[in-house]
Scaffold this motif. Sequence first.
Motif, PDB file in Angstrom:
ATOM      1  N   TYR A   9      34.919  49.034  49.187  1.00 31.84           N
ATOM      2  CA  TYR A   9      35.437  49.072  47.813  1.00 31.84           C
ATOM      3  C   TYR A   9      36.946  48.877  47.761  1.00 31.84           C
ATOM      4  N   GLU A  10      37.690  49.363  48.752  1.00 30.77           N
ATOM      5  CA  GLU A  10      39.142  49.175  48.735  1.00 30.77           C
ATOM      6  C   GLU A  10      39.508  47.710  48.962  1.00 30.77           C
ATOM      7  N   ILE A  11      38.861  47.065  49.927  1.00 32.98           N
ATOM      8  CA  ILE A  11      39.214  45.680  50.237  1.00 32.98           C
ATOM      9  C   ILE A  11      38.767  44.737  49.127  1.00 32.98           C
ATOM     10  N   LEU A  12      37.507  44.871  48.677  1.00 32.00           N
ATOM     11  CA  LEU A  12      37.001  43.959  47.651  1.00 32.00           C
ATOM     12  C   LEU A  12      37.573  44.292  46.276  1.00 32.00           C
ATOM     13  N   GLY A  13      37.864  45.566  46.027  1.00 33.63           N
ATOM     14  CA  GLY A  13      38.472  45.924  44.745  1.00 33.63           C
ATOM     15  C   GLY A  13      39.824  45.265  44.566  1.00 33.63           C
ATOM     16  N   ALA A  14      40.656  45.321  45.605  1.00 27.59           N
ATOM     17  CA  ALA A  14      41.965  44.669  45.543  1.00 27.59           C
ATOM     18  C   ALA A  14      41.818  43.148  45.480  1.00 27.59           C
ATOM     19  N   ALA A  15      40.862  42.608  46.243  1.00 30.35           N
ATOM     20  CA  ALA A  15      40.649  41.161  46.244  1.00 30.35           C
ATOM     21  C   ALA A  15      40.222  40.656  44.864  1.00 30.35           C
ATOM     22  N   GLY A  16      39.351  41.420  44.186  1.00 28.06           N
ATOM     23  CA  GLY A  16      38.918  41.014  42.854  1.00 28.06           C
ATOM     24  C   GLY A  16      40.075  40.913  41.881  1.00 28.06           C
ATOM     25  N   SER A  17      40.996  41.881  41.934  1.00 31.11           N
ATOM     26  CA  SER A  17      42.153  41.857  41.039  1.00 31.11           C
ATOM     27  C   SER A  17      43.103  40.714  41.386  1.00 31.11           C
ATOM     28  N   THR A  18      43.354  40.532  42.671  1.00 32.94           N
ATOM     29  CA  THR A  18      44.280  39.478  43.096  1.00 32.94           C
ATOM     30  C   THR A  18      43.739  38.089  42.776  1.00 32.94           C
ATOM     31  N   GLY A  19      42.466  37.861  43.077  1.00 27.56           N
ATOM     32  CA  GLY A  19      41.878  36.559  42.802  1.00 27.56           C
ATOM     33  C   GLY A  19      41.805  36.249  41.322  1.00 27.56           C
ATOM     34  N   PHE A  20      41.446  37.255  40.529  1.00 32.38           N
ATOM     35  CA  PHE A  20      41.344  37.026  39.086  1.00 32.38           C
ATOM     36  C   PHE A  20      42.717  36.812  38.467  1.00 32.38           C
ATOM     37  N   LEU A  21      43.754  37.462  39.031  1.00 28.70           N
ATOM     38  CA  LEU A  21      45.111  37.215  38.541  1.00 28.70           C
ATOM     39  C   LEU A  21      45.481  35.746  38.745  1.00 28.70           C
ATOM     40  N   GLY A  22      45.149  35.191  39.912  1.00 29.04           N
ATOM     41  CA  GLY A  22      45.429  33.785  40.153  1.00 29.04           C
ATOM     42  C   GLY A  22      44.742  32.887  39.133  1.00 29.04           C
ATOM     43  N   TYR A  23      43.489  33.210  38.811  1.00 26.11           N
ATOM     44  CA  TYR A  23      42.752  32.420  37.821  1.00 26.11           C
ATOM     45  C   TYR A  23      43.385  32.536  36.434  1.00 26.11           C
ATOM     46  N   LEU A  24      43.717  33.769  36.019  1.00 26.84           N
ATOM     47  CA  LEU A  24      44.270  33.973  34.685  1.00 26.84           C
ATOM     48  C   LEU A  24      45.620  33.286  34.519  1.00 26.84           C
ATOM     49  N   LEU A 198      53.076  40.270  31.864  1.00 29.50           N
ATOM     50  CA  LEU A 198      53.767  41.060  32.876  1.00 29.50           C
ATOM     51  C   LEU A 198      52.953  42.293  33.266  1.00 29.50           C
ATOM     52  N   ALA A 199      52.333  42.938  32.276  1.00 24.91           N
ATOM     53  CA  ALA A 199      51.496  44.110  32.568  1.00 24.91           C
ATOM     54  C   ALA A 199      50.302  43.729  33.433  1.00 24.91           C
ATOM     55  N   ILE A 200      49.699  42.573  33.170  1.00 26.45           N
ATOM     56  CA  ILE A 200      48.550  42.117  33.959  1.00 26.45           C
ATOM     57  C   ILE A 200      48.971  41.851  35.404  1.00 26.45           C
ATOM     58  N   ILE A 201      50.128  41.183  35.564  1.00 24.99           N
ATOM     59  CA  ILE A 201      50.633  40.912  36.918  1.00 24.99           C
ATOM     60  C   ILE A 201      50.938  42.229  37.628  1.00 24.99           C
ATOM     61  N   ASN A 202      51.616  43.143  36.926  1.00 25.38           N
ATOM     62  CA  ASN A 202      51.923  44.453  37.512  1.00 25.38           C
ATOM     63  C   ASN A 202      50.657  45.160  37.981  1.00 25.38           C
ATOM     64  N   SER A 203      49.624  45.089  37.150  1.00 22.54           N
ATOM     65  CA  SER A 203      48.378  45.781  37.462  1.00 22.54           C
ATOM     66  C   SER A 203      47.767  45.251  38.750  1.00 22.54           C
ATOM     67  N   ALA A 204      47.668  43.927  38.855  1.00 23.65           N
ATOM     68  CA  ALA A 204      47.042  43.331  40.049  1.00 23.65           C
ATOM     69  C   ALA A 204      47.841  43.634  41.311  1.00 23.65           C
ATOM     70  N   VAL A 205      49.165  43.506  41.231  1.00 25.90           N
ATOM     71  CA  VAL A 205      50.003  43.782  42.400  1.00 25.90           C
ATOM     72  C   VAL A 205      49.933  45.263  42.756  1.00 25.90           C
ATOM     73  N   GLY A 206      49.974  46.133  41.736  1.00 23.87           N
ATOM     74  CA  GLY A 206      49.893  47.570  41.989  1.00 23.87           C
ATOM     75  C   GLY A 206      48.586  47.971  42.646  1.00 23.87           C
TER      76      GLY A 206
END
Length: 396
Positions: A9-24, A198-206
């Motif tokens: 869950y830690e690895i895929l949870g972070a990956a889901g946010s990072t990948g979706f940020l790239g798409y958005l 900016l909030a969306i980017i902050n969220s994914a990086v955080g």
Amino acid sequence: MATWSYLIYEILGAAGSTGFLGYLISEMLKMQFHVNIPWWFLALATTALIWTLTHHGVQLSARISALLGGLELLIMLALGVTFLVHPGPGSTYLAPLTPSSSPHHFGGILAGMVFSILALSGFEAPAPLAQEARLPGKFIGQAIMLSLGSIGIFYIFTSYASAIGWGAGNMAAFASDPNPYYVLGHALWGAGWWFVVLAIINSAVGVGLACTNAASRVMYTMGRAGTLPAGFGRIHPIHRTPAFAIAFTQIAGMAAILLVGLLLRPDYIFGFLETIATLGVIVLYVMANLALTRYMRSEKPANFTVWQHVVAPWVATLALLPVLLVTVYPEPSWPYNITPYLFVVSLVVGFAYMQWREWRNPGALRRGAMMLIRSGSAGEVGAERNEPVGGDLTLG
């Protein structure tokens, strides 16, 4: 197995946010500026940023996480207040609080709990950092409870305000929109919509920073115990961070992002990976709840109480199991219908691997458990002796 679920869950949870940020961000740049930057390039760039920050030390990445998280909270709270002042079409202030407003009544609310568990998961992330904290027995517990309480209140407020701002009579459109906050920010803040981005980017990086720090410290302990190869238990000679574990976390996450985004579609990344992550976190919490009763009775009998160590964890488990059921039944649509099978396969592989490691290195599982348990007391002893505890893996 709880640890294996945690890593999933830690690895895929972070990956889901990072990948979706790239798409958005890629889609936003196309719509707003007609600039075409591939989503995978943006996801790789975000991964590189997270990798660099976590590699150079937990203090640096934790401070940046706090800064980004605080900024994100302020932006979303301001947006929530704007929603309440400017309600959307068909909104009433009582509608989000009325179960009958849900198309499927309590069944829909139960299904929505899947997203609540996913959103709140990670509140336990300070625990793996106990080896790098001063007085962890005191501060880690306080950090976890403060995180859970404050973020829980924040989510309740912003969820309620979001329904009001979008329009409580048209929540189906809210659910189907890939980025409803971007749409609402454009409509209500005008040029200020950049704050929402900016909030969306902050969220994914955080999320990436927090998950990488937590997962890498768990893998570091596993490497020292022998439940993972010894390389995971080594620290960087200068930065004092588990560099190999951090690298593995980022590479594994990027592989998951590319597999889903290229084999399926990039807009599936978040839902697909986060569904698997949610299954992992539910299994993790259930196993931790059930283990707590026996652990406290056998290891800490003087601190055992029926309310804290029997009633509370078992009630919580009973609340989690129906959410686990609605995640897999009725069967979701493609491609989400294969996520439970992938999760089960990953658990079976993990079980077989851990048994093999135990066979090759007898006692490794027990050592890993005792290392995690002792990390808190060791940190307190170091602090009392004025040793440099609180840096990056100074106890390693």
